[in-house]
Design a protein around this motif. Sequence first.
Motif, PDB file in Angstrom:
ATOM      1  N   VAL A  37       0.829  -1.217   0.000  1.00 11.10           N
ATOM      2  CA  VAL A  37       0.000   0.000   0.000  1.00 11.10           C
ATOM      3  C   VAL A  37       0.862   1.266   0.000  1.00 11.10           C
ATOM      4  O   VAL A  37       0.345   2.368   0.150  1.00 11.10           O
ATOM      5  N   ARG A  38       2.150   1.073  -0.118  1.00 11.53           N
ATOM      6  CA  ARG A  38       3.054   2.235  -0.096  1.00 11.53           C
ATOM      7  C   ARG A  38       3.751   2.411  -1.441  1.00 11.53           C
ATOM      8  O   ARG A  38       3.916   1.436  -2.188  1.00 11.53           O
ATOM      9  N   THR A  39       4.166   3.627  -1.728  1.00 14.39           N
ATOM     10  CA  THR A  39       4.872   3.854  -2.998  1.00 14.39           C
ATOM     11  C   THR A  39       6.316   3.385  -2.894  1.00 14.39           C
ATOM     12  O   THR A  39       6.875   3.319  -1.797  1.00 14.39           O
ATOM     13  N   GLY A  40       6.889   3.095  -4.033  1.00 15.82           N
ATOM     14  CA  GLY A  40       8.281   2.628  -4.033  1.00 15.82           C
ATOM     15  C   GLY A  40       8.518   1.864  -5.318  1.00 15.82           C
ATOM     16  O   GLY A  40       7.598   1.712  -6.132  1.00 15.82           O
ATOM     17  N   PRO A  41       9.754   1.393  -5.519  1.00 18.79           N
ATOM     18  CA  PRO A  41      10.038   0.654  -6.751  1.00 18.79           C
ATOM     19  C   PRO A  41       9.113  -0.570  -6.870  1.00 18.79           C
ATOM     20  O   PRO A  41       8.846  -1.236  -5.873  1.00 18.79           O
ATOM     21  N   SER A  42       8.607  -0.822  -8.088  1.00 19.52           N
ATOM     22  CA  SER A  42       7.637  -1.907  -8.224  1.00 19.52           C
ATOM     23  C   SER A  42       8.014  -2.891  -9.316  1.00 19.52           C
ATOM     24  O   SER A  42       7.265  -3.823  -9.602  1.00 19.52           O
ATOM     25  N   LYS A  43       9.170  -2.683  -9.906  1.00 13.52           N
ATOM     26  CA  LYS A  43       9.550  -3.595 -10.990  1.00 13.52           C
ATOM     27  C   LYS A  43      10.300  -4.792 -10.414  1.00 13.52           C
ATOM     28  O   LYS A  43      11.187  -4.641  -9.576  1.00 13.52           O
ATOM     29  N   ILE A  44       9.918  -5.977 -10.862  1.00 11.82           N
ATOM     30  CA  ILE A  44      10.642  -7.177 -10.424  1.00 11.82           C
ATOM     31  C   ILE A  44      11.391  -7.738 -11.623  1.00 11.82           C
ATOM     32  O   ILE A  44      10.790  -8.004 -12.669  1.00 11.82           O
ATOM     33  N   LYS A  45      12.674  -7.913 -11.451  1.00 15.09           N
ATOM     34  CA  LYS A  45      13.483  -8.391 -12.576  1.00 15.09           C
ATOM     35  C   LYS A  45      13.205  -9.873 -12.801  1.00 15.09           C
ATOM     36  O   LYS A  45      13.072 -10.634 -11.831  1.00 15.09           O
ATOM     37  N   PRO A  46      13.140 -10.294 -14.072  1.00  7.89           N
ATOM     38  CA  PRO A  46      12.941 -11.720 -14.336  1.00  7.89           C
ATOM     39  C   PRO A  46      13.978 -12.592 -13.619  1.00  7.89           C
ATOM     40  O   PRO A  46      13.670 -13.720 -13.225  1.00  7.89           O
ATOM     41  N   ALA A  47      15.185 -12.060 -13.404  1.00  9.42           N
ATOM     42  CA  ALA A  47      16.230 -12.856 -12.736  1.00  9.42           C
ATOM     43  C   ALA A  47      15.768 -13.313 -11.347  1.00  9.42           C
ATOM     44  O   ALA A  47      16.078 -14.433 -10.915  1.00  9.42           O
ATOM     45  N   VAL A  48      15.013 -12.454 -10.665  1.00  7.08           N
ATOM     46  CA  VAL A  48      14.523 -12.821  -9.329  1.00  7.08           C
ATOM     47  C   VAL A  48      13.584 -14.029  -9.453  1.00  7.08           C
ATOM     48  O   VAL A  48      13.641 -14.979  -8.673  1.00  7.08           O
TER      49      VAL A  48
END
Lengths: 187, 542
Positions: free
Chosen positions: A37-48
């Motif tokens: 519910v908080r703002t912040g980086p939201s991209k997840i790298k495929p490597a993860v």
Amino acid sequence: MKSAVDSNTVLWGQTIIYTAYVLAIMALMAWFAYNIVRTGPSKIKPAVFYAFVAFLVTTGVSLHIITYNTIPWTKVDLHGKNTPTAQQFEITVADHKFQLPSERLDVQCGKLVEFNVISKDLTYGFGLFRSDNSMVFQMQVIPGHDNIIKWNFLKNEVLSIRSTEYSGPEGSQMIVKDAVHVTGCTK
Amino acid sequence: MSFVQTLIGGNKGSFKPESLTPMQKLTLRYVVVGLVYYAFAAIEGMIMRIYQVKPISFIPPKQYFGILTAHPLVGIFGSTYMLVFGAFLFLVPMLLKKPLWSFKLANWTWGLITVGTFTFWLDGFISHYAPLYTLYWPLPADFNVFHPLSGAIFITGIALIMVGTLLFVLNIFKTITYTPDGAAPVNGKLMLLDSLGFTGLFNLFRGRRRNQEEDYLTPLPIVAIARGTVDTLFNALIITGTGVLILIYMIAELMGHSLRTSAIDALLYKNWFWWGLDLIADGLVLIYVAGVWYLLAMLITGKKLFMQKWARAALALEMVVSWTVWSHHLLSDQSQPAILKVVSGEMVTAFELITTGLAFFITLATLWSARPLKMTNPLKFLIGGLLGFALAIPAGIMQADVGLNRILHNTQWIIGPHVHVAILVGLTMTLYSVVYFLLPILTNGAELWSQKLANLHFWLHLLGGIGMGGFMGMAGLHGMLRRTIYYNGEYEGYMWLAALSGSLLLIALGVFLFNIVMTLGLRGAIGVFKKSDLDARELLPQ
Ligand code: HEM
């Protein structure tokens, strides 16, 4: 089979590992719920993602390899059909009752012992329990089939037999108290 | 508005049942009956919880085991099937943007499951027919213990449910493949293959470029629903076949001919029955749940699914997994071949960690990609559902191990941290998420009466479910068996704590039902059962 690992040791290990996992995954989900519910980086790298898949595969495969090599009864269970035993007991079950070859089964410590449990009517279970009700082992008892278990006892103790499968309302009374006596352990 | 006015007319009078389409009303009926049967299962569960603290003197053991037989069947068929079928009969037309193939059949499915569940429940309550849902041979045909007539009525109830289930399967596949009147023609065969996840596979062999989402004819959740419905079909066929076998023994007995039970090989029967039965747990539940997670994640975020291709691949992999894992139920059967124990029981079962793990990660990543989100009820319950499976699947993987199964099988560990955490926390919270999500859609915008009660519902259910599973598990690790009665207070401490957690679950249900009644009003709730004058082909009013 000369290991000192018994069911209590294995279950103790399992309790620690599973409890640690439960705490970790609950903390992770709480963290996720807090941050979603908080703002912040939201991209997840495929490597993860790929690393996670690799982790799952490694865990899935290694669990059985570890237990196969550390739990002492696994090998005999899987390919001990022809492994010789020092003592053999044949037990019959019929009409919700265990019939033992003798009133008391005396078992030698540290030797492989065979229990062959034959059902004359229903599907039952066969388990040995310590005086504090903890389980040593159990197996299913299927009518018309061999139900053989080979076990190595590691402590001097008196064990009770209990059916571990439901066989109708009478089944919960299928207990033979203090039927198995293990003797001869030096420790 | 006064309390009584709200109780009768609903929150702010915003729910108007006469404005609903037949499809909305039918779906709400599925939800209502599903919740009523959930209450049956929860109350029965609570009776058993109290019994495990101290056996209740006026409930004899045969009544206890009658309850233990009815409880999971009411929970799975009366509640879970009802809620899932109701949701899918609404969602499949919604996702495919065409009417349900047969509204009439959907009505029949609802009626047959409602009546079938009540039939076996009442029969079990009165006659104490109690072979438990696993029906281990030859117990269901043991007429020294059970009367053949009571058994025959019980099996007839289950048979009605199976007929309803087969009609559901037909309706789903027909809806995917048919062409509605006046619409552009649909290639049914291609739709069927695509919905079963074959397009990606075909493209692979055709040497096509990497798959694009445009290559597919059906949205991803439809693939999960179609794939899970195949397992629903096989499961229904196996249960029906087993029911017919048992019925033959019962009818012969009633006609004065006792058939020899040893004519059936108990181990072969156990393999066949578990192959089919396991399709509910490892096929249908896991696949349907993955589909619902994906759908909810997409609807909540309005975004595409993270790693769609992998999600499709995982569903295709499930095709092999769910049909070949049954042997993990026979790891303590000494005559079961060791190769089956290792390959099916351990190795294939470990794949469930991977397939469910992928679904878990993909759903979380999709949600994360839309940060910051509002903590709505559907999101809250979805996170609860994800946590439930994250707890229960590893517990299952542990017991699906030759070494560990020797000391876990038939203990409270199996039925606590694995079964009840999966069902109550994982599955039920996911279903609650769907119910909260669909509520405004199915009621044309009725406003929830109290958000505070919805929060209370969430916390009580989550803590109750995890607590109950946890305390059962602790008792199991100390040797407490399932499916038996302890008379000497052997596990009283753990059972008190489990009973306390169970009562949280029951209160959670009460809180939820109260909130829903106050939202819809008693008049509204009754209105759901009245016929709608609108067109049955419309999902929502124009
Ligand atoms: C909501 C509260 C619930 C409570 C308090 C509860 C409690 C219990 C208890 C005490 C048992 C007996 C365990 C034993 O053998 O010692 C049991 C068994 C079981 N329950 Fe529940 N339960 C609940 C909900 C459900 C639901 C909703 C389902 C299914 C959808 C379910 C499925 C099962 C199954 C499969 C068994 C095993 C039956 C057997 O061993 O034959 N339970 N439950």
